[in-house]
Scaffold this active site. Structure first.
Site, PDB file in Angstrom:
ATOM      1  CB  THR A 117      -0.952   0.003   1.204  1.00  0.00           C
ATOM      2  OG1 THR A 117      -1.770   1.177   1.154  1.00  0.00           O
ATOM      3  CG2 THR A 117      -0.227  -0.015   2.532  1.00  0.00           C
ATOM      4  CB  ALA A 183      -9.183  -2.917  -7.431  1.00  0.00           C
ATOM      5  CB  SER A 184     -13.461  -4.226  -4.185  1.00  0.00           C
ATOM      6  OG  SER A 184     -12.385  -4.994  -3.713  1.00  0.00           O
ATOM      7  CG  HIS A 227      -9.078  -9.759  -5.294  1.00  0.00           C
ATOM      8  ND1 HIS A 227     -10.122  -9.212  -4.578  1.00  0.00           N
ATOM      9  CD2 HIS A 227      -7.991  -9.718  -4.478  1.00  0.00           C
ATOM     10  CE1 HIS A 227      -9.681  -8.853  -3.386  1.00  0.00           C
ATOM     11  NE2 HIS A 227      -8.398  -9.145  -3.298  1.00  0.00           N
ATOM     12  CG  ASP A 305      -8.544  -6.569 -10.869  1.00  0.00           C
ATOM     13  OD1 ASP A 305      -7.812  -5.616 -10.542  1.00  0.00           O
ATOM     14  OD2 ASP A 305      -8.914  -7.455 -10.063  1.00  0.00           O
ATOM     15  CG  ASN A 334      -6.028  -0.341  -6.608  1.00  0.00           C
ATOM     16  OD1 ASN A 334      -6.967   0.160  -7.209  1.00  0.00           O
ATOM     17  ND2 ASN A 334      -6.161  -1.400  -5.830  1.00  0.00           N
TER      18      ASN A 334
END
Length: 510
Positions: A117, A183-184, A227, A305, A334
């Protein structure tokens, strides 16, 4: 006009239910500020900036995993909020006493779990400004700079990745980008747009079918390595999603087409497919150049994705992995994972946002404005209504790092992964569980899954580094992700020594 009574909820009693004195509104002195004044804020903020810099620059020295147990925090703070204001100096002292003992240090060079992150000083400062402006940019008029900077930043970012012009607002076409939270969210937004598009198409072909009948026939597709958020998007969207068996962890076009044809033969209606570039388990890449044309042939919405790996596409040597991107309807990655932009900042582009905008369009009078249609109202591009000024941190990072330094950051992490992989294969006890891609190494002790489970438990129990596992086709392995911008070559040697030492301990105990 009917009479509107004045509220009678203003307290008139001398005490509240707990016996504490009420203060009548007419006795409050309007000249007395209840806020923190600017000079005090400056002192507080300067102290916090010093704390943040010291924390991050010395994060390597902290134990990466906390040793606390669930419920550790409650006894450390009072049972109720204070009646009177406390000193900010006391709050600062409690950061180390209350908060830090329970922090997992994601930005430590010894943190190798999940995927990174992102974090950087420019992004932190931008978030300070965003918090100060504190706008809720759901429409253009709610804060024009919030919307317009986002439009331009998404074009900047798209150009850095060399996305097709159809995805960019500056192309003059329908396309454009938006910053989602995760991203979800992007996967769900794309699914709902695809669902709305297919509903309209099928209703035109079969006007006698009701919406419930059509929805019951819709089916989407993804790799068996996709995912978990893809499956969740299907649940939230109320549609079936089919998992396509991968080949060497990658979805092939032929397998996708076979699944589509089987479902069509059974009376189902294919409408959506997610192509993953950089899977969570092993950073594998579906064959977009095969799956995209298959989806186009069968009129599916293709969503790409690339949550983690997409950042690497700013480097020319990795762009071959997104070959076939012209066949996609939407693309997401992301910057908050690997491009030094603090969470949350998930970049999504759509070739034709109108399907999403129309699907989400609820337009009450209080949200209308005279400039509608002249600029995006991003509330129509997302699940929630409210949205932060997230484009600021993207702007700060892109300007204060520049593309060259962001590329260097990506390449450094990829080289560190290769370094760790070399250390791993040099030890005859270990083997790679997957090809090394980007900044991820998948490795394991030769032998049973149970041995590797025991190894991971021992590594994390030592508390010096932190890893998480994965399993593909019943093979359990450990994931070593390069996560920190502070990582140096010496950190990779340290992490390998921790892994090796844990394996040594296991051998000695046998």
């Amino acid at each position: 006009m009917s009479h509107i009574p004045i509220s009678n909820t203003i307290p008139t009693k001398q005490t509240d239910g707990n016996g504490k004195a009420n203060i009548s509104p007419d006795k409050l002195d309007p000249k007395v500020s209840i806020d923190m004044e600017a000079p005090e804020f400056k002192d507080f903020a300067k102290t916090m900036v010093d704390f943040i810099a010291e924390y991050l620059e010395n994060i390597r020295e902290r134990r990466v995993l906390p040793e606390v147990k669930p419920g550790y925090l409650k006894p450390l703070i009072p049972d109720a909020a204070p009646e009177k204001p406390e000193k900010w100096q006391d709050v600062m002292q409690d950061i180390e006493r209350v908060i830090m003992p329970g922090v997992t240090h994601w930005h430590s060079p010894k943190f190798h779990a999940y995927f990174p992150t992102a974090n950087s000083y420019p992004a932190i400062v931008a978030d300070m400004l965003s918090g100060a402006i504190a706008c809720i940019g759901f429409t253009w008029i709610a804060s024009p700079a919030c919307t317009e900077l986002e439009v331009v930043m998404m074009d900047w970012l798209g150009k850095m990745l060399e996305l097709p012009a159809e995805f960019l607002a500056c192309s003059g076409g329908k396309g454009g980008g938006v910053i989602q939270g995760t991203a979800s969210e992007s996967t769900l937004v794309a699914l709902l747009g695809a669902k709305a598009k297919k509903l309209k198409e099928v209703k035109e072909l079969h006007p006698e079918w009701d919406e419930h009948t059509i929805l019951g026939k819709l089916v989407g597709y993804c790799s068996d390595q996709a995912h978990s958020s893809v499956e969740r998007a299907g649940l939230l969207g109320g549609v079936k999603l089919r998992s396509v068996q991968s080949e060497n962890h990658r979805m092939r076009g032929a397998a996708l087409e076979k699944a589509i044809e089987q479902d069509v033969a059974e009376g189902l209606i294919p409408f959506y497919a997610v192509v993953t570039l950089g899977t969570t388990n092993s950073c594998a890449f579906d064959y977009l150049d095969e799956c995209g044309p298959v989806g186009n042939k069968h009129n599916l919405w293709i969503h790409v994705d690339a949550a983690y790996a997409g950042s690497a596409f700013i480097c020319p040597e990795y762009r071959h992995l997104m070959k076939g991107i012209e066949s996609a309807d939407s693309f997401n990655f992301n910057p908050h994972k690997w491009m030094l932009v603090n969470f949350d900042c998930s970049a999504m582009w759509l070739k034709d946002p109108s399907w999403v905008v129309n699907a989400f369009n609820v337009d009450p009078l209080y949200l209308k404005h005279d400039m509608q249609g002249s600029a995006p109202d991003y509330r129509h591009w997302q699940i929630p209504l409210g949205r932060r000024f997230r484009a600021l941190k993207l702007w700060f990072v892109l300007r204060l790092y520049g593309v060259e330094n962001l590329q260097a950051h990506i390449r450094r992490h990829c080289n560190f992964a290769k370094q760790f992989g070399d250390l791993c294969v040099a030890d005859s006890r270990f083997e790679l569980a997957a090809e090394i891609n980007m900044g991820l190494v998948c490795f394991r002790l030769k032998g049973s899954n149970e041995r590797n489970e025991a190894l991971l438990k021992r590594i994390n129990g030592r508390g010096h580094i932190h890893l998480v596992p994965a399993k593909i086709k019943d093979v359990y392995f450990l994931r070593m992700a390069i996560c920190s911008r502070f990582t140096q070559s010496e950190d990779m040697e340290y992490s390998w020594k921790e892994v090796s030492a844990a394996a040594d301990e296991m051998e000695q105990e046998q």
